[in-house]
Design an enzyme around this catalytic site. Structure first.
Site, mmCIF file in Angstrom:
data_model
loop_
_atom_site.group_PDB
_atom_site.id
_atom_site.type_symbol
_atom_site.label_atom_id
_atom_site.label_comp_id
_atom_site.label_asym_id
_atom_site.label_seq_id
_atom_site.Cartn_x
_atom_site.Cartn_y
_atom_site.Cartn_z
ATOM 1 N N ASP A 72 0.852 -1.179 0.000
ATOM 2 C CA ASP A 72 0.000 0.000 0.000
ATOM 3 C C ASP A 72 0.894 1.236 0.000
ATOM 4 O OD1 ASP A 72 0.997 -0.030 2.629
ATOM 5 O OD2 ASP A 72 -0.789 -1.089 3.310
ATOM 6 N N ASP A 74 1.571 5.126 1.438
ATOM 7 C CA ASP A 74 1.273 6.136 2.445
ATOM 8 C C ASP A 74 1.780 7.478 1.940
ATOM 9 O OD1 ASP A 74 0.340 4.089 4.061
ATOM 10 O OD2 ASP A 74 2.283 3.801 5.021
ATOM 11 N N ASP A 148 11.252 5.085 12.242
ATOM 12 C CA ASP A 148 12.089 4.132 12.964
ATOM 13 C C ASP A 148 13.446 3.862 12.305
ATOM 14 O OD1 ASP A 148 10.668 2.832 10.951
ATOM 15 O OD2 ASP A 148 9.762 1.330 12.259
HETATM 16 P P1 ATP Z 1 4.927 -2.704 5.743
HETATM 17 O O1 ATP Z 1 3.857 -1.829 5.213
HETATM 18 O O2 ATP Z 1 5.705 -3.458 4.755
HETATM 19 O O3 ATP Z 1 4.432 -3.542 6.834
HETATM 20 P P2 ATP Z 1 5.970 -0.240 6.686
HETATM 21 O O4 ATP Z 1 7.349 0.176 7.060
HETATM 22 O O5 ATP Z 1 5.327 0.454 5.565
HETATM 23 O O6 ATP Z 1 6.043 -1.779 6.433
HETATM 24 P P3 ATP Z 1 3.805 0.696 8.233
HETATM 25 O O7 ATP Z 1 3.293 0.193 9.515
HETATM 26 O O8 ATP Z 1 2.959 0.709 7.034
HETATM 27 O O9 ATP Z 1 5.097 -0.170 7.961
HETATM 28 O O10 ATP Z 1 4.388 2.139 8.531
HETATM 29 C C1 ATP Z 1 4.621 3.116 7.548
HETATM 30 C C2 ATP Z 1 5.805 3.991 7.941
HETATM 31 O O11 ATP Z 1 5.560 4.629 9.196
HETATM 32 C C3 ATP Z 1 7.106 3.240 8.151
HETATM 33 O O12 ATP Z 1 7.799 3.046 6.956
HETATM 34 C C4 ATP Z 1 7.843 4.147 9.104
HETATM 35 O O13 ATP Z 1 8.408 5.242 8.415
HETATM 36 C C5 ATP Z 1 6.741 4.672 9.979
HETATM 37 N N1 ATP Z 1 6.551 3.820 11.151
HETATM 38 C C6 ATP Z 1 5.722 2.759 11.268
HETATM 39 N N2 ATP Z 1 5.776 2.219 12.486
HETATM 40 C C7 ATP Z 1 6.657 2.948 13.172
HETATM 41 C C8 ATP Z 1 7.148 2.915 14.497
HETATM 42 N N3 ATP Z 1 6.743 1.971 15.342
HETATM 43 N N4 ATP Z 1 8.039 3.852 14.861
HETATM 44 C C9 ATP Z 1 8.456 4.804 14.004
HETATM 45 N N5 ATP Z 1 8.047 4.893 12.754
HETATM 46 C C10 ATP Z 1 7.156 3.986 12.325
HETATM 47 MG MG MG Z 2 3.222 0.272 4.888
#
Ligand code: ATP
Ligand code: MG
Length: 443
Positions: A72, A74, A148
């Site tokens: 997805d 963001d 993160d």
């Molecule tokens: P995926 O979608 O593959 O599970 P993702 O990194 O995109 O991995 P999401 O939960 O969709 O994970 O989060 C989107 C973004 O928000 C991350 O790439 C990161 O920049 C930020 N983020 C998410 N969770 C955290 C956290 N616990 N602490 C800090 N930043 C975070």
């Molecule tokens: Mg994501």
């Protein structure tokens, strides 16, 4: 040393000073705007037309760079949630811990978040330092510092196809290193789930967790106990359904992180039969996900907890309880114990139970029972579960083969496969193919 050298090679622009971003042009990252979903592109464009800064951010940029199709997209912007909401008819503000806007575009849902400020005195935390709520808005640089890992702090602008990179995330990804932004200890304290994210992202992208980010995990693992169960369930499901569950769980175990998640996961993994079964089921889930097929949380948890149920069930039968009531009681016992920590939802729990309850029914082929079992709504899941049990050596392979034939057979052939009821004094009718022992075994 190597890192410095690589950085020099990869960044032709002068090294960014602290707080200053590198602006990486298309020629150095190769991501075309067409790689971004239409919904995300439109969302960014509309925000920009109204004078806001807007970027595709986070996991999607990282995955595109790594050559993986993003799940997805963001978007991050300097517009407030209210301003975003006002620009998109099909949108709504959600979330409490972090307020964000869901923008619906075609079949897509785009998550739009406002740049967050650095953690300040107004940030609400619990007694362990875990951040509970924080909705202070800030600059893009502050937003980047709050993310993160360096590879997650990349801002892609479809308008000019540049990536804004504050923390050398592009170079880190090329070096296959997962590095935390800031001091890893403080970042894990703010949000212990980052430990699980580190493991999951490393497994998914084939990265090495940098020593500074890896070292504190073992000693800080217990902080996961303070994380609300619903959030742990979300993260565990992401991990288990990532298509890399085997790699993730191996790494979790290596980092000493599996203890708090499913209280008995470590026990399960140490039972010879249970361990084989769990790994087989994880591998088969990975294969399904990689093939683009649906993998259900219920099925997965049913496999993870099955050997606990078997043990509890056996103990009850030994104590003289009748087989089926004992199974019901054993299921509840295991789900209460395990489900609490992970907040397994009622719906998932119902799925799990259906799969488990089908097992003794699949083992009892007496009379016309198989004809009824095969019509059960969750039969397919129950049968897939049986296949894993057979593969792990828990039940006879003959049983799985028999069901496979039975499923493929037409009505006539199915009838011919049925075994007579084993009732004393009853005469067998006609000649039938031998079908094992006709197992009405109480399983
Ligand atoms: P995926 O979608 O593959 O599970 P993702 O990194 O995109 O991995 P999401 O939960 O969709 O994970 O989060 C989107 C973004 O928000 C991350 O790439 C990161 O920049 C930020 N983020 C998410 N969770 C955290 C956290 N616990 N602490 C800090 N930043 C975070
Ligand atoms: Mg994501």
């Amino acid at each position: 040393m190597i890192r410095k050298l690589l950085r020099r090679v990869f960044s032709k622009a002068p090294a960014a000073a602290a707080g200053e971003a590198a602006l990486i042009p298309f020629e150095r990252h190769g991501i075309r705007r067409e790689a971004v979903s239409p919904g995300a592109r439109q969302t960014v464009a509309r925000l920009q037309e109204h004078g806001h800064a807007a970027y595709v951010v986070g996991g999607a940029v990282r995955d595109l760079l790594a050559g993986i199709a993003p799940k997805d997209f963001d978007v991050a912007t300097d517009a407030t949630p209210e301003q975003v909401r006002a620009l998109f008819r099909r949108s709504r503000i959600i979330g409490r811990r972090f307020r964000i806007v869901h923008v619906m575009s075609g079949g897509e849902t785009i998550e739009v978040s406002t740049f967050r400020a650095a953690n300040g005195s107004e940030t609400e935390t619990d007694t362990h330092g875990r951040v509970l709520r924080d909705n202070a808005f800030g600059s893009i640089a502050e937003d980047a510092a709050r993310r993160d890992f360096t590879i997650n702090a990349l801002y892609y602008n479809p308008a000019d196809e540049t990536i804004t990179d504050y923390h050398h995330g592009v170079a880190d990804l090329q070096e296959k290193a997962l590095r935390m932004i800031g001091d890893p200890r403080s970042r894990y304290r703010e949000d212990p789930v980052r430990m699980l994210r580190a493991v999951r992202l490393a497994a998914k992208l084939g990265l090495t967790i940098a020593p500074a980010a890896r070292a504190p995990i073992r000693e800080m693992a217990t902080l996961l106990e303070n994380v609300p169960a619903a959030r742990l369930l979300d993260e565990m499901l992401k991990l288990l359904l990532s298509g890399h569950a085997v790699a993730c769980l191996r790494q979790l175990r290596e980092e000493g992180l599996h203890h708090g998640l499913l209280p008995l996961l470590d026990v399960i993994m140490e039972q010879p039969l249970g361990e084989r079964f769990v790994w087989l089921s994880l591998a088969s889930t990975d294969a399904r996900v990689k093939a683009g097929k649906r993998a259900s949380p219920g099925f997965l948890f049913a496999t993870l907890l099955w050997h606990e149920v078997l043990a509890a069930w056996a103990a009850r039968k030994q104590a003289g309880e009748a087989a089926i009531p004992a199974l019901h009681a054993a299921m509840d016992e295991v789900l209460d114990l395990q489900g609490g920590k992970l907040a397994i939802t009622r719906r998932i729990a119902a799925d799990i139970k259906e799969i488990w309850l089908l097992q003794p029914r699949l083992e009892n082929r007496a009379g016309r029972r198989p004809l009824r079992v095969v019509e059960q709504p969750r039969f397919r899941a129950g049968f897939d579960f049986l296949l894993l049990r057979a593969e792990s050596g828990e039940v006879d392979g003959e049983l799985a083969d028999w069901w496979r034939c039975f499923i493929d057979a037409g009505t006539e052939a199915r009838l011919a496969m049925l075994a007579p009821e084993k009732k004393p004094g009853r005469r067998r009718r006609g000649r039938r193919k031998p079908v094992g022992d006709g197992a009405d075994g109480e399983a």
